[in-house]
Design an enzyme around this catalytic site. Structure first.
Site, short mmCIF file in Angstrom:
data_model
loop_
_atom_site.label_atom_id
_atom_site.label_comp_id
_atom_site.label_asym_id
_atom_site.label_seq_id
_atom_site.Cartn_x
_atom_site.Cartn_y
_atom_site.Cartn_z
CG ASP A 8 -1.77 1.25 1.30
OD1 ASP A 8 -2.31 1.66 0.25
OD2 ASP A 8 -1.91 1.82 2.39
CD GLU A 67 -4.67 1.26 -2.65
OE1 GLU A 67 -5.00 2.46 -2.61
OE2 GLU A 67 -4.67 0.52 -1.65
CG ASP A 139 -0.94 3.13 6.03
OD1 ASP A 139 -1.57 3.58 5.05
OD2 ASP A 139 -0.68 3.80 7.04
#
Length: 173
Positions: A8, A67, A139
């Site tokens: 992430d 991501e 996160d």
């Protein structure tokens, strides 16, 4: 059986999560956050690269899932996020890992069943799916979500194709 590293990305905090996929079974291997201590962006990008490289060395993943950048109202934030992603991707490519990108909505849907889930819902479902004793940091949970999304997407692609997807190692597409 494969080890999946999920990322992430963030210019201040980059989450990571590592799982092992063995058929339908997912096993938690580790997660955490790379927190940037540098004030200037070039120094933070260097920290992301070094941190992701260290994680790759430690866990020896087979696959890298990250991501995708979302369009933000703040162009400067979107550019910084893109640069953070680039640093992480370069670390993966240098380690000859195949890179897969997933939209945030797809990751949330894979983990919670809805693309509009908030961070606490993702944390709760990641904890449940991986049988963790406590909620991971937000996160890190998002990074584990990226890894879970890849595991589920990859299983679906293999089932549809009847064989592996044919991704080329070390090629970023």
């Amino acid at each position: 059986m494969s080890i999946i590293l999920g990322i992430d990305p963030g210019s201040r905090i980059t989450g990571y999560g590592v799982i092992r996929q063995n058929g339908r079974h997912l096993q938690y291997l580790g997660s955490g956050c790379i927190r940037m201590s540098e004030k200037e962006l070039p120094g933070r990008l260097k920290q992301i690269y070094a941190g992701v490289s260290e994680i790759i060395t430690q866990f020896q993943p087979d696959v890298f899932a990250i991501e995708q950048v979302f369009m933000s109202k703040n162009a400067d934030s979107a550019l910084k996020l893109g640069q953070a992603r680039g640093s992480a991707i370069v670390a993966a490519v240098n380690a000859d890992l195949p890179v897969y990108e997933y939209a945030a909505r797809l990751i949330k849907q894979a983990v919670t069943g809805t693309g509009g889930a908030d961070k606490s819902q993702v944390q709760h479902m990641v904890m449940s799916m991986l049988k963790l004793p406590a909620k991971p940091q937000a996160d890190a949970a998002d990074a584990l979500g990226a890894a879970i999304c890849h595991a589920n997407t990859n299983k679906t692609l293999i089932a549809l194709a009847g064989k592996a997807t044919g991704a080329r190692r070390g090629r970023y597409r």
